[in-house]
Each structure stands twice: as structure tokens, then as C-alpha cells.
Design a protein around this motif. Structure first.
Motif, PDB file in Angstrom:
ATOM      1  N   ASP A   4       0.827  -1.187   0.000  1.00 53.92           N
ATOM      2  CA  ASP A   4       0.000   0.000   0.000  1.00 53.92           C
ATOM      3  C   ASP A   4       0.872   1.252   0.000  1.00 53.92           C
ATOM      4  O   ASP A   4       2.097   1.174   0.067  1.00 53.92           O
ATOM      5  CB  ASP A   4      -0.974  -0.003   1.189  1.00 53.92           C
ATOM      6  N   ARG A  10       1.187  -5.916   3.375  1.00 48.64           N
ATOM      7  CA  ARG A  10      -0.063  -6.299   4.022  1.00 48.64           C
ATOM      8  C   ARG A  10      -0.481  -7.721   3.670  1.00 48.64           C
ATOM      9  O   ARG A  10      -0.384  -8.152   2.515  1.00 48.64           O
ATOM     10  CB  ARG A  10      -1.159  -5.312   3.611  1.00 48.64           C
ATOM     11  N   GLY A  12      -3.951  -9.684   4.649  1.00 46.57           N
ATOM     12  CA  GLY A  12      -5.211  -9.565   5.361  1.00 46.57           C
ATOM     13  C   GLY A  12      -5.287  -8.242   6.102  1.00 46.57           C
ATOM     14  O   GLY A  12      -5.074  -7.181   5.521  1.00 46.57           O
ATOM     15  N   ASP A  13      -5.530  -8.318   7.405  1.00 44.85           N
ATOM     16  CA  ASP A  13      -5.632  -7.106   8.222  1.00 44.85           C
ATOM     17  C   ASP A  13      -4.320  -6.730   8.896  1.00 44.85           C
ATOM     18  O   ASP A  13      -4.260  -5.754   9.649  1.00 44.85           O
ATOM     19  CB  ASP A  13      -6.702  -7.291   9.310  1.00 44.85           C
ATOM     20  N   VAL A  14      -3.268  -7.497   8.644  1.00 43.97           N
ATOM     21  CA  VAL A  14      -1.984  -7.242   9.302  1.00 43.97           C
ATOM     22  C   VAL A  14      -1.012  -6.617   8.305  1.00 43.97           C
ATOM     23  O   VAL A  14      -0.812  -7.132   7.206  1.00 43.97           O
ATOM     24  CB  VAL A  14      -1.379  -8.547   9.860  1.00 43.97           C
ATOM     25  N   ALA A  15      -0.400  -5.482   8.707  1.00 44.78           N
ATOM     26  CA  ALA A  15       0.548  -4.783   7.843  1.00 44.78           C
ATOM     27  C   ALA A  15       1.897  -4.667   8.542  1.00 44.78           C
ATOM     28  O   ALA A  15       1.978  -4.342   9.731  1.00 44.78           O
ATOM     29  CB  ALA A  15       0.021  -3.397   7.477  1.00 44.78           C
ATOM     30  N   GLU A  53       1.516 -11.905  16.147  1.00 42.97           N
ATOM     31  CA  GLU A  53       0.544 -11.382  15.184  1.00 42.97           C
ATOM     32  C   GLU A  53       1.088 -11.459  13.763  1.00 42.97           C
ATOM     33  O   GLU A  53       0.373 -11.844  12.820  1.00 42.97           O
ATOM     34  CB  GLU A  53       0.195  -9.938  15.535  1.00 42.97           C
ATOM     35  N   ALA A  57      -0.047 -14.016  10.292  1.00 44.99           N
ATOM     36  CA  ALA A  57      -0.408 -13.512   8.964  1.00 44.99           C
ATOM     37  C   ALA A  57       0.588 -13.901   7.891  1.00 44.99           C
ATOM     38  O   ALA A  57       0.205 -14.227   6.763  1.00 44.99           O
ATOM     39  CB  ALA A  57      -0.539 -11.985   9.008  1.00 44.99           C
TER      40      ALA A  57
END
Length: 235
Positions: A4, A10, A12-15, A53, A57
Motif C-alpha cells: 500500500d 499487508r 489480510g488485516d496485518v501490515a 501477530e 499472517a
């Protein structure tokens, strides 16, 4: 895995952002998650939680051995190294540094051990991978090359010892100039060579180390990040 505009990787929701990359680099250099957290001024529990976390991912990033509260010894997995390399490329592109500067140290091969050679340069002895058979010949004049983002700067006082880091190349120097951008900075370090050593750091790291013209620093990098080649191989 998507890239991004915030210079993050990134899934999923983890960057993964620069703070995550700094944690992985510190683990790689310090050899343990606890030591990495200490070096970055973070709590072990916070670092461990964030690593958990990230691995949920992106897959396994750190191999950990059992230990006490400090978590035992740690080393990056191939996936961890790959993630760091991807992040570095993204950061370089988005920060306008797609052509990360190349550091070149000239010298003479003094010894070789398998694929590794020790090269005597103006900055001192440097260990590197021999890119070709002729580059491992004792007495051969070679050039040791690595990229500016492969070098780490430390305060000489309290810097990690040889036993505490896998970055065994250690060059003493003084900051000559700093070219700051929004998130990164190129630091020129006088290490006794004709051209200063270029080091790419985050502005966060620059501020934490209090870098300025004349600041004494210790520049470190791994032997596996450097390549010894003969001048003919550049033509």
C-alpha cells in the motif's frame, strides 16, 4: 501480499511497517527477541505479542529456542529474511530510493576460508563472500560491495560485542553529513576511505542515536551482505 501507499506489506488485516522491520532486523543482529526488544526500547511482552501477530499472517519469521523470561536464542527464518527484503524494496521505491546506494571498499585479500575472504581495506579488515574463485586468491586486489541499507549504525559506547551479534564487520567512523527525507536518511560516515560510507537508516533511528555532523559511530554489517569481486568482473 499487497503493497500500500504507506510503505507497508499487508496480509489480510496485518501490515508490516518500519517498526516491525526494525524488530526483525534487531532479532537477526542480536540473536534473541529479548535483546532485540531491549535494543529498541520495547518490552519483551509487547515484542513477543507483535511477532505472534505477524507470524499468524505471514508464516514463521523467527526460530526460537526455549529459554527463561527472555525467550532464549532466536534467528530469522528464510521467510523472515524474505519479508525484510520485500519491505526494503518497497521502502526504497516509495521513498524515491529505488537505486539504493552501493558501498564500495577496495582492498587486498589477506585470507580465505571456504566462500569467505578477509580483505584488508583502508577502513580495516572486512569479511565478505567471494563472488568468484579469483576473488578468493590471497594477494588479489578486489572491491567489496554492499548496499547502504545493509549497514547498521551504533553508538560506540555500549554497542553489541562480537559474541552478541552476527554482524562481525565493525568499522569505526564519524558522521560527515546527513541527508534526511520524511522517513529515512542517508548518513555519510568517514571511515578512513576516500569516499565516505553511505548508510541508509530511518529518521527514527537517526534521532535515537542523536546523529549529527561529527558524531562518533560504529558501522556494522554481515559478511554475507558483502561481495568481494575483482575489478575485471565489473566490466
Amino acid at each position: 501480499m499487497d503493497v500500500d501507499v504507506e510503505a507497508s506489506l499487508r496480509a489480510g488485516d496485518v501490515a508490516v511497517d518500519e517498526t516491525d522491520a526494525a524488530l526483525l532486523r534487531a532479532v537477526d543482529e542480536r540473536g534473541s527477541l529479548n535483546a532485540a526488544a531491549d535494543a529498541l526500547g520495547r518490552s519483551y511482552s509487547r515484542a513477543h505479542k507483535r511477532l505472534t501477530e505477524l507470524e499468524a499472517a505471514f508464516g514463521p519469521l523467527v526460530d526460537r529456542e526455549r529459554g527463561g523470561a527472555g525467550g532464549g536464542g532466536s534467528a530469522l527464518t528464510d521467510g523472515g529474511h524474505d519479508l525484510l527484503a520485500r519491505f526494503a524494496r518497497v521502502r526504497a521505491v516509495l521513498a524515491g530510493t529505488a537505486g539504493v546506494e552501493e558501498v564500495v571498499l577496495s582492498g587486498e585479500v589477506r585470507a580465505h576460508d571456504g566462500e569467505l575472504v578477509t580483505v584488508e581495506t583502508e577502513a580495516g579488515p572486512v569479511r565478505a563472500l567471494a563472488a568468484a574463485e579469483e576473488a578468493s586468491t590471497v594477494g588479489q586486489h578486489v572491491e567489496v560491495t554492499l548496499t547502504a541499507d545493509a549497514v547498521t549504525l551504533h553508538d560506540p559506547v555500549g554497542s553489541p560485542t562480537d559474541e552478541e551479534t552476527s554482524a562481525r564487520n565493525r568499522l569505526q567512523g564519524t558522521v560527515e553529513s546527513i541527508d534526511e527525507r520524511e522517513a529515512i536518511a542517508t548518513v555519510r560516515v568517514d571511515v578512513g576511505t576516500m569516499r565516505p560510507l553511505s548508510v541508509l537508516v530511518t529518521t527514527e533511528s537517526s534521532e535515537r542515536l542523536g546523529l549529527a555532523h561529527g558524531t562518533d559511530v560504529l558501522a556494522t554489517f554481515k559478511a554475507t551482505a558483502a561481495r568481494a569481486t575483482t575489478r575485471d568482473s565489473h566490466s
